[in-house]
Each structure stands twice: as C-alpha cells, then as structure tokens.
Design a protein around this motif. Sequence first.
Motif, PDB file in Angstrom:
ATOM      1  N   ARG A 171       0.828  -1.210   0.000  1.00 37.31           N
ATOM      2  CA  ARG A 171       0.000   0.000   0.000  1.00 37.31           C
ATOM      3  C   ARG A 171       0.862   1.260   0.000  1.00 37.31           C
ATOM      4  O   ARG A 171       0.525   2.256  -0.629  1.00 37.31           O
ATOM      5  N   ARG A 172       1.979   1.224   0.711  1.00 39.64           N
ATOM      6  CA  ARG A 172       2.864   2.383   0.701  1.00 39.64           C
ATOM      7  C   ARG A 172       3.465   2.590  -0.690  1.00 39.64           C
ATOM      8  O   ARG A 172       3.708   3.714  -1.104  1.00 39.64           O
ATOM      9  N   ALA A 173       3.699   1.493  -1.404  1.00 37.32           N
ATOM     10  CA  ALA A 173       4.201   1.602  -2.777  1.00 37.32           C
ATOM     11  C   ALA A 173       3.170   2.270  -3.678  1.00 37.32           C
ATOM     12  O   ALA A 173       3.515   2.878  -4.694  1.00 37.32           O
ATOM     13  N   ASP A 174       1.896   2.157  -3.303  1.00 41.87           N
ATOM     14  CA  ASP A 174       0.821   2.813  -4.049  1.00 41.87           C
ATOM     15  C   ASP A 174       0.575   4.238  -3.559  1.00 41.87           C
ATOM     16  O   ASP A 174      -0.409   4.865  -3.937  1.00 41.87           O
ATOM     17  N   ASP A 175       1.452   4.731  -2.677  1.00 42.36           N
ATOM     18  CA  ASP A 175       1.331   6.080  -2.111  1.00 42.36           C
ATOM     19  C   ASP A 175       0.067   6.265  -1.284  1.00 42.36           C
ATOM     20  O   ASP A 175      -0.505   7.357  -1.220  1.00 42.36           O
ATOM     21  N   ASP A 176      -0.380   5.193  -0.637  1.00 47.05           N
ATOM     22  CA  ASP A 176      -1.535   5.306   0.242  1.00 47.05           C
ATOM     23  C   ASP A 176      -1.138   6.103   1.481  1.00 47.05           C
ATOM     24  O   ASP A 176      -0.026   5.965   2.001  1.00 47.05           O
ATOM     25  N   VAL A 177      -2.064   6.933   1.986  1.00 49.46           N
ATOM     26  CA  VAL A 177      -1.728   7.820   3.099  1.00 49.46           C
ATOM     27  C   VAL A 177      -2.497   7.496   4.375  1.00 49.46           C
ATOM     28  O   VAL A 177      -2.505   8.285   5.319  1.00 49.46           O
ATOM     29  N   ALA A 178      -3.149   6.336   4.447  1.00 50.86           N
ATOM     30  CA  ALA A 178      -3.878   5.975   5.655  1.00 50.86           C
ATOM     31  C   ALA A 178      -2.925   5.881   6.839  1.00 50.86           C
ATOM     32  O   ALA A 178      -1.786   5.444   6.712  1.00 50.86           O
ATOM     33  N   ALA A 179      -3.397   6.298   8.010  1.00 49.19           N
ATOM     34  CA  ALA A 179      -2.620   6.123   9.241  1.00 49.19           C
ATOM     35  C   ALA A 179      -2.688   4.650   9.635  1.00 49.19           C
ATOM     36  O   ALA A 179      -3.719   3.992   9.452  1.00 49.19           O
ATOM     37  N   VAL A 180      -1.588   4.127  10.161  1.00 43.03           N
ATOM     38  CA  VAL A 180      -1.505   2.691  10.458  1.00 43.03           C
ATOM     39  C   VAL A 180      -1.055   2.473  11.894  1.00 43.03           C
ATOM     40  O   VAL A 180      -0.104   3.095  12.363  1.00 43.03           O
ATOM     41  N   ILE A 181      -1.761   1.577  12.595  1.00 39.80           N
ATOM     42  CA  ILE A 181      -1.342   1.082  13.898  1.00 39.80           C
ATOM     43  C   ILE A 181      -1.039  -0.398  13.728  1.00 39.80           C
ATOM     44  O   ILE A 181      -1.903  -1.168  13.304  1.00 39.80           O
ATOM     45  N   ILE A 182       0.187  -0.798  14.025  1.00 42.80           N
ATOM     46  CA  ILE A 182       0.593  -2.184  13.831  1.00 42.80           C
ATOM     47  C   ILE A 182       0.453  -2.956  15.130  1.00 42.80           C
ATOM     48  O   ILE A 182       0.964  -2.536  16.173  1.00 42.80           O
ATOM     49  N   LEU A 183      -0.242  -4.094  15.069  1.00 38.62           N
ATOM     50  CA  LEU A 183      -0.370  -4.984  16.218  1.00 38.62           C
ATOM     51  C   LEU A 183       0.791  -5.960  16.183  1.00 38.62           C
ATOM     52  O   LEU A 183       1.064  -6.577  15.163  1.00 38.62           O
ATOM     53  N   SER A 184       1.476  -6.087  17.291  1.00 38.14           N
ATOM     54  CA  SER A 184       2.652  -6.948  17.310  1.00 38.14           C
ATOM     55  C   SER A 184       2.851  -7.522  18.696  1.00 38.14           C
ATOM     56  O   SER A 184       2.399  -6.958  19.697  1.00 38.14           O
ATOM     57  N   ALA A 185       3.540  -8.659  18.764  1.00 39.76           N
ATOM     58  CA  ALA A 185       3.885  -9.247  20.050  1.00 39.76           C
ATOM     59  C   ALA A 185       5.062  -8.529  20.680  1.00 39.76           C
ATOM     60  O   ALA A 185       5.424  -8.781  21.818  1.00 39.76           O
ATOM     61  N   ARG A 186       5.696  -7.613  19.914  1.00 36.73           N
ATOM     62  CA  ARG A 186       6.837  -6.874  20.443  1.00 36.73           C
ATOM     63  C   ARG A 186       6.534  -5.390  20.433  1.00 36.73           C
ATOM     64  O   ARG A 186       5.609  -4.924  19.777  1.00 36.73           O
ATOM     65  N   GLY A 187       7.308  -4.624  21.173  1.00 37.25           N
ATOM     66  CA  GLY A 187       7.121  -3.182  21.216  1.00 37.25           C
ATOM     67  C   GLY A 187       8.012  -2.483  20.222  1.00 37.25           C
ATOM     68  O   GLY A 187       8.934  -3.059  19.668  1.00 37.25           O
ATOM     69  N   ASP A 188       7.740  -1.193  20.018  1.00 41.94           N
ATOM     70  CA  ASP A 188       8.550  -0.376  19.119  1.00 41.94           C
ATOM     71  C   ASP A 188       8.317   1.069  19.493  1.00 41.94           C
ATOM     72  O   ASP A 188       7.318   1.408  20.107  1.00 41.94           O
ATOM     73  N   GLU A 189       9.231   1.941  19.118  1.00 44.86           N
ATOM     74  CA  GLU A 189       9.076   3.333  19.508  1.00 44.86           C
ATOM     75  C   GLU A 189       8.080   4.066  18.643  1.00 44.86           C
ATOM     76  O   GLU A 189       7.702   5.178  18.921  1.00 44.86           O
TER      77      GLU A 189
END
Length: 223
Positions: A68-86
């Motif tokens: 989707r980013r390659a298609d220049d989509d601009v939606a805001a994204v929240i990623i669900l993961s078993a690990r944390g990130d900043e």
Amino acid sequence: MVAKVLVVEDDSTVSGVLSAYLRKAGFEPRVAADGPTALQEWRQWLPDVVILDVMLPGLSGLEVLARRRADDDVAAVIILSARGDEDDYMVKPFSPRESVLRVQALLRRAERLGSASMLPRTVVSGGLTIDLGARTALRDGEPLALTHREFDLLAHLATHPGEAFTKEQLMRRVWGWDFGDTSTVTVHVRRLREKVERDPSDPRLVVTVRGTGYRFDPEEGGA
C-alpha cells in the motif's frame, strides 16, 4: 464525515470486540481476516486508519503495508505486534479502549498535518536538508536513518525554528497524545540528537531550553 477504520486481524474474537468498541466511539469499522483480503479492502474501501496485525494468513501484515505504501496510500496505520517499538506499534495483548484512543490520536494528528499544508516542502537549515513530502533527511548530503517518530519530531522542530516547546506540547503536536509519559519525548530527543548532531554530547541543533523543553537552532547548528 465518519472516519473509516479497517481492522486486519485473523482472530475473530479480537476483531469483533475491537470493531464493537470502534463503532461505539463513532467510527465505521470493517474487518479483514487475512492478508489478501486486507489488501483488497484497503485498496477499494480507502480507510482513514488501519489497525494491522503482523501475523496473517496468506500475506503478512508488513507485506500488505509495503504494497500500500508503494501505491502512495496515506492511511494512518497502527501495527499490532507481540513486540514493542518506539513508533506506532500496539503490543499484544492490548485493551480495546487503548486502540480507540490511539485511533483518535492519529486522526487528530492527521488533521493538524493537513492544516499545516502551507509549510514549505523542503527545509534547509544547519547542515540539514529535510524533505517533508518525501519524508527524508540529509546531514551534509548524507542520508539519515530516522524512524517515523524521529522524523516527525525533527520536522516539527525544524519548521518552527527558534520556538521552544514543552514536552507536553510535543506529545500533543508530534505524537497526537493528550496524555502519556513525557519521558518518551526525552528518549526520542536523545536518539534524534545521536543522528543529527555533529557532537550529540554538545547539541547545537536540537537544544534544551532550561525549565521549558526543546528548541531548534538552525544558526547554531550550522556553526
């Protein structure tokens, strides 16, 4: 206009509860349970926010995001993961209420960015070249490996040179949060300085304003 939220999650219990909370909060949710369906829904429905699980049948969440980013989509994204990130990760297990608050914060941030559309596309200052549209930054012509949040912090400070911001103001304007531990701002400033300053132990670009917070000093940074 009601904001559209695409929930990409293969656990029907999780997606069902999350959708119910989002609907109660005034959003329009839609669920995709696998990667290919998520990609199709994202392209056709054009959601405002996507809550995206990493582990999905058929196609991983990160691959869906990359396409989707390659298609220049601009939606805001929240990623669900078993690990944390900043950046915009939400660590499992999470509360549905937390997810609603994160969606609201992202949409507020998107509104602020839209209202800032009159800002220059490129900022050249203190040895830095910051392309706001391409989301890239160079230091003396060399690319900087900034995280999503580090870039947002730098862009905000650099487009307001000489203006001091408190940690609480930065939390609201960069993170889109009206609450939270402001120590995350301190951590991100430290990481940003390690990448943009010639001498991180003696910062000249992103400077501390005693008793207030932080300020971007382009003239000092160019010395």
